[in-house]
Design an enzyme around this catalytic site. Structure first.
Site, PDB file in Angstrom:
ATOM      1  N   SER A 283      24.087   0.642 -52.696  1.00 33.00           N
ATOM      2  CA  SER A 283      25.195   0.205 -51.828  1.00 33.00           C
ATOM      3  C   SER A 283      26.470  -0.052 -52.634  1.00 33.00           C
ATOM      4  CB  SER A 283      24.798  -1.023 -51.014  1.00 33.00           C
ATOM      5  OG  SER A 283      24.302  -2.036 -51.849  1.00 33.00           O
TER       6      SER A 283
ATOM      7  N   HIS B  38      16.064   0.673 -50.477  1.00 34.17           N
ATOM      8  CA  HIS B  38      17.065  -0.323 -50.922  1.00 34.17           C
ATOM      9  C   HIS B  38      16.889  -1.577 -50.067  1.00 34.17           C
ATOM     10  CE1 HIS B  38      20.560  -1.898 -52.767  1.00 34.17           C
ATOM     11  NE2 HIS B  38      21.514  -1.230 -52.147  1.00 34.17           N
TER      12      HIS B  38
ATOM     13  N   HIS C  71      10.518  -3.910 -60.358  1.00 31.24           N
ATOM     14  CA  HIS C  71      11.980  -3.752 -60.245  1.00 31.24           C
ATOM     15  C   HIS C  71      12.435  -2.679 -61.217  1.00 31.24           C
ATOM     16  CE1 HIS C  71      16.257  -4.803 -60.002  1.00 31.24           C
ATOM     17  NE2 HIS C  71      15.924  -5.324 -58.845  1.00 31.24           N
TER      18      HIS C  71
ATOM     19  N   ARG D 278      16.115 -15.001 -58.093  1.00 32.39           N
ATOM     20  CA  ARG D 278      16.404 -15.181 -56.661  1.00 32.39           C
ATOM     21  C   ARG D 278      15.100 -15.467 -55.912  1.00 32.39           C
ATOM     22  NH1 ARG D 278      19.149  -9.637 -55.501  1.00 32.39           N
ATOM     23  NH2 ARG D 278      17.220  -9.069 -56.555  1.00 32.39           N
TER      24      ARG D 278
ATOM     25  N   ASP E 277      12.430  -9.821 -52.687  1.00 30.64           N
ATOM     26  CA  ASP E 277      11.856  -9.504 -51.376  1.00 30.64           C
ATOM     27  C   ASP E 277      10.460 -10.085 -51.179  1.00 30.64           C
ATOM     28  OD1 ASP E 277      14.047  -8.150 -50.438  1.00 30.64           O
ATOM     29  OD2 ASP E 277      13.451  -6.275 -51.381  1.00 30.64           O
TER      30      ASP E 277
HETATM   31  C1  LIG Z   1      10.989  -1.567 -57.210  1.00 29.55           C
HETATM   32  C2  LIG Z   1      10.352  -0.257 -57.642  1.00 29.55           C
HETATM   33  C3  LIG Z   1      10.770   0.851 -56.657  1.00 29.55           C
HETATM   34  C4  LIG Z   1      10.871   0.090 -59.058  1.00 29.55           C
HETATM   35  O1  LIG Z   1      10.410   1.382 -59.390  1.00 29.55           O
HETATM   36  P1  LIG Z   1      10.341   1.885 -60.900  1.00 29.55           P
HETATM   37  O2  LIG Z   1      11.579   1.510 -61.611  1.00 29.55           O
HETATM   38  O3  LIG Z   1       9.979   3.316 -60.832  1.00 29.55           O
HETATM   39  O4  LIG Z   1       9.141   1.009 -61.470  1.00 29.55           O
HETATM   40  P2  LIG Z   1       8.238   1.306 -62.745  1.00 29.55           P
HETATM   41  O5  LIG Z   1       9.015   2.054 -63.776  1.00 29.55           O
HETATM   42  O6  LIG Z   1       7.596   0.027 -63.131  1.00 29.55           O
HETATM   43  O7  LIG Z   1       7.128   2.302 -62.160  1.00 29.55           O
HETATM   44  C5  LIG Z   1       6.109   2.802 -63.011  1.00 29.55           C
HETATM   45  C6  LIG Z   1       4.870   3.069 -62.171  1.00 29.55           C
HETATM   46  O8  LIG Z   1       4.390   1.816 -61.653  1.00 29.55           O
HETATM   47  C7  LIG Z   1       4.268   1.886 -60.265  1.00 29.55           C
HETATM   48  N1  LIG Z   1       4.651   0.609 -59.662  1.00 29.55           N
HETATM   49  C8  LIG Z   1       5.791  -0.094 -59.861  1.00 29.55           C
HETATM   50  N2  LIG Z   1       5.793  -1.189 -59.076  1.00 29.55           N
HETATM   51  C9  LIG Z   1       4.632  -1.172 -58.394  1.00 29.55           C
HETATM   52  C10 LIG Z   1       4.076  -2.013 -57.402  1.00 29.55           C
HETATM   53  N3  LIG Z   1       4.717  -3.085 -56.942  1.00 29.55           N
HETATM   54  N4  LIG Z   1       2.866  -1.689 -56.899  1.00 29.55           N
HETATM   55  C11 LIG Z   1       2.208  -0.604 -57.341  1.00 29.55           C
HETATM   56  N5  LIG Z   1       2.696   0.262 -58.259  1.00 29.55           N
HETATM   57  C12 LIG Z   1       3.895  -0.037 -58.773  1.00 29.55           C
HETATM   58  C13 LIG Z   1       5.291   2.941 -59.853  1.00 29.55           C
HETATM   59  O9  LIG Z   1       4.992   3.458 -58.559  1.00 29.55           O
HETATM   60  C14 LIG Z   1       5.131   3.947 -60.955  1.00 29.55           C
HETATM   61  O10 LIG Z   1       3.950   4.695 -60.704  1.00 29.55           O
HETATM   62  P3  LIG Z   1       3.896   6.298 -61.003  1.00 29.55           P
HETATM   63  O11 LIG Z   1       4.214   6.426 -62.460  1.00 29.55           O
HETATM   64  O12 LIG Z   1       2.505   6.647 -60.628  1.00 29.55           O
HETATM   65  O13 LIG Z   1       4.952   6.910 -60.114  1.00 29.55           O
HETATM   66  C15 LIG Z   1       8.811  -0.391 -57.708  1.00 29.55           C
HETATM   67  O14 LIG Z   1       8.469  -1.443 -58.582  1.00 29.55           O
HETATM   68  C16 LIG Z   1       8.197  -0.608 -56.336  1.00 29.55           C
HETATM   69  O15 LIG Z   1       7.906   0.365 -55.631  1.00 29.55           O
HETATM   70  N6  LIG Z   1       7.966  -1.887 -55.936  1.00 29.55           N
HETATM   71  C17 LIG Z   1       7.451  -2.198 -54.645  1.00 29.55           C
HETATM   72  C18 LIG Z   1       8.537  -2.077 -53.580  1.00 29.55           C
HETATM   73  C19 LIG Z   1       9.579  -3.191 -53.665  1.00 29.55           C
HETATM   74  O16 LIG Z   1       9.268  -4.335 -53.912  1.00 29.55           O
HETATM   75  N7  LIG Z   1      10.851  -2.825 -53.473  1.00 29.55           N
HETATM   76  C20 LIG Z   1      11.945  -3.797 -53.497  1.00 29.55           C
HETATM   77  C21 LIG Z   1      12.710  -3.681 -54.767  1.00 29.55           C
HETATM   78  S1  LIG Z   1      13.962  -4.902 -54.892  1.00 29.55           S
END
Ligand SMILES: CC(C)(COP(=O)(O)OP(=O)(O)OC[C@H]1O[C@@H](n2cnc3c(N)ncnc32)[C@H](O)[C@@H]1OP(=O)(O)O)[C@@H](O)C(=O)NCCC(=O)NCCS
Length: 442
Positions: free
Chosen positions: A241, A271, A317, A326, A372
């Site tokens: 955003s 997002h 994250h 937060r 979240d």
């Molecule tokens: C926030 C998010 C999108 C960040 O993604 P990212 O920067 O790619 O995170 P990472 O580098 O730690 O990811 C490495 C691996 O761990 C996995 N991973 C990260 N967070 C995870 C979680 N909460 N549950 C399960 N697996 C997770 C990813 O899917 C990725 O798997 P892959 O290599 O098989 O694709 C991710 O942590 C996530 O999907 N969290 C859950 C959704 C969420 O809370 N979103 C709100 C964000 S503010």
């Protein structure tokens, strides 16, 4: 107006700093971009300077240099209130200076003058199907307010470049002033009887949202609104955003066009929409057990979720490598105000267990909760149970940061953003060591 005066005072030294960097360090390299970064969302590439806030991987967000606990401690608050006024935060974001009570109140008073929604915004929303997503209505409402843009009017009259920021600031104040009214109006129209409740001039900006949605537990919900709107106001300059806002604003689109575009990005499931997924997941856990699960039961449940290829919402994250402050601030709020709430107790249990379970996977870079993981639980407790509305609350707050970035982009005369793309064939030639067949046009 206090924000004009303060920004006018400090702007010359900011312009000197930026001009020096641009002129004396023109060829200084900040970052080289790899093929994987190009294909994977430009992840980690430092592409812009944004002074409103910065996300430190190990400390979390700093708003104008202040951590969340510092912001909560130092910003002024009204008598009898636990959490600070958003007016003080807006002063801080806009001016880089911690305000005293009087300055915060001056922003709050300015907001009060412009809090009312014009009729055409109300009739525009009334003309939409009630099934419309609240984020669509919110974005449309902001766009409809564009008829009031001072920037557009003065630009068409020949405004000089050095003064672009002044009507951008006026527009920002007028837009942010109306956000609690717009959000409450959408909420009441979509989920209640559609009553049009006017803001109470005795209340601050944040508390007025609680008042206008007539929350039955008003005092506590007012405090939650104060906290929530402070916590979500900004998260650096390059998330979806914020970056959308920067890009659209760089075309000299006014603050209404800019903020509406930013809200369309915030409405995406990757997002701002993620918070409703977190609450849905928590309720799924809650409904899977007759009572609060033990640590072992919780760990087994989480492992099963991971084995079936699902992510655990609210954890992880892209930038943070620690528990999101937060999250911690809202966790503390819940500990004080709703310790008996069963969903909150479940949040605690998940927090006790999940980081270790996520570490077992060996791939999750940040096994700790993000904001979240608790947002929805608090709203749910106070009766705001319409999940799809949570992103609107996020948007009300985030536009404070977005408008502060936009005012400063105009103040420092940031040019239109125009990076360069290249074709797959050109990239294939470059990685094979061949010179580009097409000259890069800058
Ligand atoms: C926030 C998010 C999108 C960040 O993604 P990212 O920067 O790619 O995170 P990472 O580098 O730690 O990811 C490495 C691996 O761990 C996995 N991973 C990260 N967070 C995870 C979680 N909460 N549950 C399960 N697996 C997770 C990813 O899917 C990725 O798997 P892959 O290599 O098989 O694709 C991710 O942590 C996530 O999907 N969290 C859950 C959704 C969420 O809370 N979103 C709100 C964000 S503010």
């Amino acid at each position: 107006m206090i924000l004009h005066d303060r920004i006018s005072d400090i702007l010359p030294s900011w312009r000197t700093r930026v001009n020096r960097l641009v002129n004396e360090y023109r060829d200084f390299k900040v970052c080289d971009v790899t093929v994987s970064q190009i294909y994977q969302g430009i992840r980690g590439v430092q592409i812009q300077v944004a002074d409103i806030s910065y996300v430190d991987p190990y400390e979390g967000i700093r708003l104008r240099g202040y951590t969340i606990p510092e912001v909560l401690e130092k910003l002024p608050r009204m008598d009898g209130c636990e959490f600070p006024m958003a007016g003080g935060l807006y002063y801080l974001l806009m001016t880089d200076e911690m305000p005293d009570f009087d300055k915060a109140m001056q922003v709050e008073d300015e907001w009060k003058k412009h809090a009312e929604l014009p009729d055409h915004v109300i009739s525009m929303i009334h003309s939409m199907p009630r099934t419309t997503h609240p984020m669509t209505l919110f974005s449309q409402g902001i766009l409809a307010l564009q008829t009031e843009s001072e920037f557009t009017r003065r630009y068409n009259d020949g405004l000089t470049k050095a003064d672009y920021w002044i009507p951008t600031l006026d527009d920002s104040i007028r837009l942010t002033a109306k956000l609690p009214s717009l959000a409450a109006f959408i909420y009441n129209w979509k989920y209640r009887d559609g009553a049009m409740i006017m803001p109470d001039p005795n209340l601050d900006w944040s508390a007025n949202f609680a008042y206008m949605v007539e929350n039955p537990n008003n005092h506590e919900y007012e405090e939650l609104c104060r906290l929530f709107f402070l916590l979500h106001s900004d998260h650096e300059g390059a998330n979806v955003s914020a970056h959308t806002a920067h890009l659209v604003n760089s075309a000299l689109s006014d603050i209404y066009l800019t903020s509406s575009a930013a809200m369309n990005g915030l409405a995406g499931p990757l997002h701002g929409l993620a918070n409703q997924e977190c609450l849905r997941w928590l309720l799924k856990v809650y409904n899977s057990f007759d009572a609060l699960p033990s640590k072992e039961e919780m760990a087994m449940f989480a492992r099963k979720e991971l084995q079936s290829g699902r992510v655990i919402p609210g954890y992880g994250h892209a930038v943070l490598r620690t528990t999101d402050p937060r999250f911690t601030a809202q966790y503390e709020f819940a500990r004080k105000y709703l310790p008996e709430d069963e969903l909150y107790q479940l949040v605690c249990r998940v927090y006790e267990v999940l980081p270790d379970v996520l570490k077992e996977t060996g791939k999750v870079k940040n096994p700790y909760p993000n904001v979240d993981a608790i947002n929805g639980t608090l709203q749910y407790h106070y009766g705001v149970r319409e999940f799809d509305f949570y992103t609107v609350l996020f948007g009300v707050s985030r536009i404070m940061g977005i408008t502060a970035h936009s005012v400063w982009a105009r103040a420092l005369n940031k040019p239109i953003e125009r990076p360069k793309s290249l074709t797959t064939a050109m990239l294939e030639e470059r990685v094979a060591g061949k010179p580009d067949t097409i000259e890069v046009e800058l």
